[in-house]
Motif scaffolding. Structure first.
Motif, PDB file in Angstrom:
ATOM      1  N   GLU A 257     109.681  54.611 -46.822  1.00  0.00           N
ATOM      2  CA  GLU A 257     110.161  53.222 -47.083  1.00  0.00           C
ATOM      3  C   GLU A 257     111.467  53.298 -47.908  1.00  0.00           C
ATOM      4  O   GLU A 257     111.208  53.887 -48.864  1.00  0.00           O
ATOM      5  CB  GLU A 257     109.143  52.258 -47.774  1.00  0.00           C
TER       6      GLU A 257
ATOM      7  N   ARG B 257     114.010  50.928 -50.495  1.00  0.00           N
ATOM      8  CA  ARG B 257     114.007  49.551 -50.831  1.00  0.00           C
ATOM      9  C   ARG B 257     115.360  49.271 -51.904  1.00  0.00           C
ATOM     10  O   ARG B 257     115.569  50.503 -52.884  1.00  0.00           O
ATOM     11  CB  ARG B 257     112.858  49.131 -51.773  1.00  0.00           C
TER      12      ARG B 257
ATOM     13  N   VAL C 105     117.432  47.050 -54.279  1.00  0.00           N
ATOM     14  CA  VAL C 105     117.319  45.759 -55.265  1.00  0.00           C
ATOM     15  C   VAL C 105     118.863  45.627 -56.139  1.00  0.00           C
ATOM     16  O   VAL C 105     119.090  46.517 -57.103  1.00  0.00           O
ATOM     17  CB  VAL C 105     116.040  45.616 -56.135  1.00  0.00           C
TER      18      VAL C 105
ATOM     19  N   THR D 286     106.801  56.843 -55.400  1.00  0.00           N
ATOM     20  CA  THR D 286     107.960  56.262 -55.230  1.00  0.00           C
ATOM     21  C   THR D 286     108.710  56.977 -56.194  1.00  0.00           C
ATOM     22  O   THR D 286     108.669  57.333 -57.502  1.00  0.00           O
ATOM     23  CB  THR D 286     107.729  54.875 -55.609  1.00  0.00           C
TER      24      THR D 286
ATOM     25  N   TRP E  37     112.486  56.445 -57.947  1.00  0.00           N
ATOM     26  CA  TRP E  37     113.359  55.357 -57.983  1.00  0.00           C
ATOM     27  C   TRP E  37     114.502  55.672 -58.763  1.00  0.00           C
ATOM     28  O   TRP E  37     114.473  56.585 -59.590  1.00  0.00           O
ATOM     29  CB  TRP E  37     112.658  54.145 -58.663  1.00  0.00           C
TER      30      TRP E  37
END
Length: 79
Positions: free
Chosen positions: A7, A9, A11, A63, A65
């Motif tokens: 996934e 993402r 932001v 994850t 990031w």
């Protein structure tokens, strides 16, 4: 292929964007290397423009990031 789900993402927050990539494989967390050999280029590419990055474990997988400042958006410190 099982175990290869991921996934992405993004932001947008003021003067930076946070990019997160999650996958279901927790057996191997990425580690920065000074001289990549047969891999390891991903974190070099991430760390160059990123103000901060890290790896977070999840109940399934991990994850990675990174926070990247946006040009012309003020230059404040990312969270």
């Amino acid at each position: 292929m099982p175990g290869r789900d991921f996934e992405v993402r993004l932001v947008l927050a003021g003067d930076h964007v946070r990019v997160e990539v999650s996958d279901a494989r927790a057996e191997r967390e990425p580690e920065p290397v000074s001289e990549p050999d047969e891999g390891g280029y991903g974190l070099l590419l991430v760390s160059a423009p990123a103000g901060a990055w890290d790896v977070r474990s999840r109940c399934v997988g991990k994850t990675v990031w990174a926070v990247v400042a946006l040009a012309g958006r003020g230059g404040g410190s990312p969270p």
